[in-house]
Design an enzyme around this catalytic site. Structure first.
Site, PDB file in Angstrom:
ATOM      1  CB  THR A 158     121.557 -56.239  73.908  1.00 40.74           C
ATOM      2  OG1 THR A 158     124.013 -55.801  74.239  1.00 40.74           O
ATOM      3  CG2 THR A 158     122.678 -58.027  75.056  1.00 40.74           C
ATOM      4  NE  ARG A 186     132.444 -52.035  75.461  1.00 43.89           N
ATOM      5  CZ  ARG A 186     131.249 -51.856  74.933  1.00 43.89           C
ATOM      6  NH1 ARG A 186     130.859 -53.917  74.356  1.00 43.89           N
ATOM      7  NH2 ARG A 186     130.418 -51.372  75.234  1.00 43.89           N
ATOM      8  N   GLY A 188     131.631 -55.289  77.954  1.00 44.77           N
ATOM      9  CA  GLY A 188     130.520 -53.772  78.379  1.00 44.77           C
ATOM     10  C   GLY A 188     129.802 -54.252  79.430  1.00 44.77           C
ATOM     11  CB  THR A 209     119.823 -53.205  74.363  1.00 40.33           C
ATOM     12  OG1 THR A 209     121.355 -53.230  73.501  1.00 40.33           O
ATOM     13  CG2 THR A 209     118.804 -52.385  73.984  1.00 40.33           C
ATOM     14  N   GLY A 210     122.116 -50.654  74.612  1.00 34.44           N
ATOM     15  CA  GLY A 210     122.835 -49.833  74.067  1.00 34.44           C
ATOM     16  C   GLY A 210     124.415 -49.448  74.645  1.00 34.44           C
ATOM     17  CG  HIS A 211     127.911 -46.024  74.537  1.00 30.58           C
ATOM     18  ND1 HIS A 211     128.392 -45.777  73.282  1.00 30.58           N
ATOM     19  CD2 HIS A 211     129.383 -45.782  74.850  1.00 30.58           C
ATOM     20  CE1 HIS A 211     129.025 -46.073  73.198  1.00 30.58           C
ATOM     21  NE2 HIS A 211     129.882 -45.604  74.459  1.00 30.58           N
ATOM     22  N   GLY A 212     127.352 -49.976  76.635  1.00 27.70           N
ATOM     23  CA  GLY A 212     128.094 -50.464  77.649  1.00 27.70           C
ATOM     24  C   GLY A 212     128.503 -50.021  79.056  1.00 27.70           C
TER      25      GLY A 212
HETATM   26  N1  ASP Z   1     125.423 -53.182  75.663  1.00 26.01           N
HETATM   27  C1  ASP Z   1     126.314 -53.398  74.734  1.00 26.01           C
HETATM   28  C2  ASP Z   1     127.495 -53.749  75.384  1.00 26.01           C
HETATM   29  O1  ASP Z   1     128.226 -52.436  75.000  1.00 26.01           O
HETATM   30  C3  ASP Z   1     125.889 -53.643  73.360  1.00 26.01           C
HETATM   31  C4  ASP Z   1     124.383 -53.070  72.884  1.00 26.01           C
HETATM   32  O2  ASP Z   1     123.636 -53.183  73.739  1.00 26.01           O
HETATM   33  O3  ASP Z   1     124.210 -52.152  71.975  1.00 26.01           O
HETATM   34  O4  ASP Z   1     128.369 -53.961  74.451  1.00 26.01           O
END
Ligand code: ASP
Length: 298
Positions: A158, A186, A188, A209-212
């Site tokens: 993100t 889905r 996030g 950022t990362g695993h929503g």
């Molecule tokens: N956080 C975002 C999501 O889960 C993706 C990301 O930032 O890597 O959609």
């Protein structure tokens, strides 16, 4: 003060361009929106705007949010026909009494406000999806890992940007096409206030950022801003949020959670659950790519 902070090294050229183009007099909201728009328009960025990874059915959807303060925020999720979700999020904030519009009706709202409807599934996105289908790859996600060259491995990320402008106004924006091959429907953390983004001008700003799903589970951005408001430094606040994530989930190898935070007086930091995260800071000079000050499990 005029300071910009943004996730991932691909933000380096974006921050340099925005700082040069808009300069010191620009407002914080214009600064963060312009950064997100540039990432959304850049097809080489795999997980933001056009060029993003589709869902499991080959459909691209975008999520974004903007925020100035607890009473001034806007978000959109699962839009399918407009190239700049961040600008649509700003319209939600400025033209409605709501905070989040979703799906096809959010696209209709964009049409009504004169935003151009486009096909957001580019040839490159379609090819990536076809290859994924052919290879019968598992649907699991790969944690994003910054190579430091502006290019990321992994299949989600993100752009989250925070700013304090010369008048001391704070703003934040984030934008994503979400996780590659996600279950259709889905959404996030990014478009949800307090999860992927939070700004409170009295306390500070944070974006994740990362695993929503992990980010949402502890309301990461709100938590970091709240902790800063109670006296924690940006790095202490991020560390506590990441520890909360670690205690709340069985962390898997594909999991990453990363965050950047900024106080109203310009202190800032970045942190992550694991290696591979970078962020960019731009303050009265060229943008600088930084490694996070804190990594929970290096
Ligand atoms: N956080 C975002 C999501 O889960 C993706 C990301 O930032 O890597 O959609």
């Amino acid at each position: 003060m005029n300071m910009l902070l943004s996730t991932w090294s691909f933000s380096e050229s974006i921050l340099n361009t925005v700082a040069t183009k808009l300069g010191n007099s620009a407002g914080a909201l214009d600064l963060v929106e312009t950064c997100a728009r540039m990432a959304e328009a850049d097809e080489s960025i795999d997980s933001v705007g056009v060029g993003g990874y589709p869902d499991a059915d080959g459909r691209c959807t975008f999520d974004a949010a903007v925020m100035l303060s607890p009473s001034q925020s806007g978000g959109v999720c699962a839009i399918e026909r407009h190239q700049h979700p961040v600008s649509l999020a700003r319209l939600v904030m400025e033209k409605t009494n709501h905070t989040l519009l979703a799906g096809p009706l959010a696209d209709v709202f964009a049409d009504e406000h004169g935003l151009e409807s486009v096909d957001i599934l580019t040839q490159s996105s379609k090819e990536k999806w076809l290859k994924w289908k052919e290879d019968h790859q598992p649907t699991e996600t790969l944690a994003p890992y910054d190579t430091g060259t502006g290019k990321l491995f992994g299949n989600h990320d993100t752009i989250g940007t925070l700013a304090v402008d010369a008048r001391g106004t704070m703003a934040g924006a984030c934008s994503t096409s979400g996780m590659a091959w996600k279950v259709p429907g889905r959404v996030g953390d990014s478009p949800i206030i307090g999860h992927g983004l939070y700004v409170d001008p009295k306390r500070g700003a944070a974006t994740a950022t990362g695993h929503g799903e992990l980010i949402s589970g502890v309301c990461s951005s709100f938590l970091v801003v709240e902790l800063m408001g109670r006296g924690a430094s940006p790095i202490e606040a991020i560390q506590e949020m990441l520890e909360r994530v670690e205690h709340s989930y069985d962390i898997e190898s594909e999991h990453q959670v990363a965050c950047i935070a900024l106080t109203p007086d310009g202190q800032f930091a970045g942190g992550a659950l694991r290696d591979g995260f970078t962020y960019v800071v731009c303050k009265n000079g060229p943008a600088e790519v930084k490694s996070p000050e804190f990594v929970l499990n290096p």
